[in-house]
Design a protein around this motif. Structure first.
Motif, PDB file in Angstrom:
ATOM      1  N   ILE A  59      -5.272   7.683  -2.305  1.00 18.24           N
ATOM      2  CA  ILE A  59      -5.220   6.216  -2.176  1.00 18.24           C
ATOM      3  C   ILE A  59      -6.109   5.767  -1.018  1.00 18.24           C
ATOM      4  O   ILE A  59      -6.896   4.823  -1.147  1.00 18.24           O
ATOM      5  N   ALA A  60      -6.025   6.450   0.115  1.00 11.36           N
ATOM      6  CA  ALA A  60      -6.834   6.077   1.287  1.00 11.36           C
ATOM      7  C   ALA A  60      -8.324   6.257   1.007  1.00 11.36           C
ATOM      8  O   ALA A  60      -9.141   5.399   1.379  1.00 11.36           O
ATOM      9  N   LEU A  61      -8.688   7.340   0.342  1.00 12.37           N
ATOM     10  CA  LEU A  61     -10.099   7.565   0.024  1.00 12.37           C
ATOM     11  C   LEU A  61     -10.604   6.521  -0.970  1.00 12.37           C
ATOM     12  O   LEU A  61     -11.712   6.007  -0.829  1.00 12.37           O
ATOM     13  N   HIS A  62      -9.795   6.211  -1.969  1.00 15.81           N
ATOM     14  CA  HIS A  62     -10.183   5.172  -2.928  1.00 15.81           C
ATOM     15  C   HIS A  62     -10.408   3.848  -2.205  1.00 15.81           C
ATOM     16  O   HIS A  62     -11.406   3.156  -2.430  1.00 15.81           O
ATOM     17  N   THR A  63      -9.484   3.496  -1.339  1.00 16.98           N
ATOM     18  CA  THR A  63      -9.587   2.237  -0.598  1.00 16.98           C
ATOM     19  C   THR A  63     -10.858   2.207   0.240  1.00 16.98           C
ATOM     20  O   THR A  63     -11.553   1.191   0.293  1.00 16.98           O
ATOM     21  N   ARG A  64     -11.179   3.320   0.862  1.00 17.42           N
ATOM     22  CA  ARG A  64     -12.368   3.377   1.721  1.00 17.42           C
ATOM     23  C   ARG A  64     -13.677   3.302   0.930  1.00 17.42           C
ATOM     24  O   ARG A  64     -14.631   2.649   1.352  1.00 17.42           O
ATOM     25  N   PHE A  65     -13.738   3.976  -0.201  1.00 14.18           N
ATOM     26  CA  PHE A  65     -15.017   4.129  -0.893  1.00 14.18           C
ATOM     27  C   PHE A  65     -15.223   3.212  -2.105  1.00 14.18           C
ATOM     28  O   PHE A  65     -16.333   3.150  -2.622  1.00 14.18           O
ATOM     29  N   ALA A  66     -14.190   2.527  -2.559  1.00 15.44           N
ATOM     30  CA  ALA A  66     -14.357   1.619  -3.701  1.00 15.44           C
ATOM     31  C   ALA A  66     -15.189   0.425  -3.266  1.00 15.44           C
ATOM     32  O   ALA A  66     -15.107   0.003  -2.108  1.00 15.44           O
ATOM     33  N   PRO A  67     -15.998  -0.140  -4.110  1.00 17.51           N
ATOM     34  CA  PRO A  67     -16.183   0.172  -5.527  1.00 17.51           C
ATOM     35  C   PRO A  67     -17.281   1.187  -5.801  1.00 17.51           C
ATOM     36  O   PRO A  67     -17.514   1.533  -6.957  1.00 17.51           O
ATOM     37  N   ARG A  68     -17.942   1.702  -4.765  1.00 11.86           N
ATOM     38  CA  ARG A  68     -19.045   2.643  -5.006  1.00 11.86           C
ATOM     39  C   ARG A  68     -18.549   3.947  -5.625  1.00 11.86           C
ATOM     40  O   ARG A  68     -19.250   4.544  -6.443  1.00 11.86           O
ATOM     41  N   ALA A  69     -17.387   4.385  -5.216  1.00 14.53           N
ATOM     42  CA  ALA A  69     -16.748   5.565  -5.816  1.00 14.53           C
ATOM     43  C   ALA A  69     -15.443   5.103  -6.439  1.00 14.53           C
ATOM     44  O   ALA A  69     -14.655   4.415  -5.789  1.00 14.53           O
ATOM     45  N   ARG A  70     -15.254   5.452  -7.679  1.00  7.84           N
ATOM     46  CA  ARG A  70     -14.017   5.100  -8.383  1.00  7.84           C
ATOM     47  C   ARG A  70     -13.254   6.384  -8.684  1.00  7.84           C
ATOM     48  O   ARG A  70     -13.847   7.458  -8.825  1.00  7.84           O
ATOM     49  N   PHE A  71     -11.946   6.248  -8.788  1.00  8.56           N
ATOM     50  CA  PHE A  71     -11.062   7.380  -9.036  1.00  8.56           C
ATOM     51  C   PHE A  71     -10.305   7.161 -10.335  1.00  8.56           C
ATOM     52  O   PHE A  71      -9.952   6.025 -10.665  1.00  8.56           O
ATOM     53  N   VAL A  72     -10.030   8.258 -11.038  1.00  7.22           N
ATOM     54  CA  VAL A  72      -9.113   8.243 -12.175  1.00  7.22           C
ATOM     55  C   VAL A  72      -8.268   9.505 -12.073  1.00  7.22           C
ATOM     56  O   VAL A  72      -8.786  10.592 -11.825  1.00  7.22           O
TER      57      VAL A  72
END
Length: 181
Positions: A59-72
């Motif tokens: 969650i923390a990594l998604h928050t930091r890197f979105a929208p350039r990196a997306r997670f599924v």
């Protein structure tokens, strides 16, 4: 809990496409993430302590890197043998953790097999062309986040988004084995 290590696909392998139902009521596929420079595919589940320990970090990594990196996040586990991994339980987990990314069900396990996923969590990072750039762990201490000294996934995302090669040697993910039917 059977400990397993990621086997993964060779770097450069194209991301296998998928069309899977999400806990949010949507169907998700590779095309759903076309706008992202990087796509982080995580095979995970509800019951594995390694997977549970990774959730806040993801969650923390998604928050930091979105929208350039997306997670599924993809749950391939056999829900008959492991009812905690049922779709209904996934919906509750996603709601309770307030997942900011799709959490999808691979009921046939075909997608997990296509990715050669072995454990939960098993992390795959794909570039804009959806070629595999990284398959490995999140960091070096799954049990104690305060004791982490090497943040592998974070470093990989920073390197790739800066246009560099990966500056670390990947260490395989480890976690509970995927619960195959």
């Amino acid at each position: 809990m059977a400990l397993a290590y990621s086997q993964g696909m060779p770097p450069g392998t194209a991301a296998p496409d998928f069309s899977l139902p999400g806990t949010d009521g949507n169907m998700w596929s590779l095309a759903s993430f076309r706008d992202a420079e990087l796509l982080v595919v995580v095979f995970t589940c509800n019951h594995c302590p390694y997977a549970i320990a990774s959730e806040d970090r993801l969650i923390a990594l998604h928050t930091r890197f979105a929208p350039r990196a997306r997670f599924v996040l993809i749950n391939p586990n056999d829900e008959t043998a492991y009812p905690d991994d049922s779709f209904d339980a996934m919906v509750r987990r996603a709601r309770d953790k307030d997942f900011p990314f799709p959490y999808v069900r691979d009921a046939s396990q075909a997608i997990a097999r296509a990715y050669d996923a072995a454990c939960t969590p098993d992390i795959f990072v794909f570039d804009q062309s959806r070629a595999l750039r990284y398959n490995g762990r999140i960091d070096d201490n799954w049990q104690h986040p305060e004791a982490v000294t090497r943040r592998d996934l974070e470093t990989v995302l920073e390197d790739l988004l800066a246009g560099h090669g990966i500056s670390i040697t990947p260490v395989p993910s480890m976690g509970c084995s995927i619960k195959w039917k």
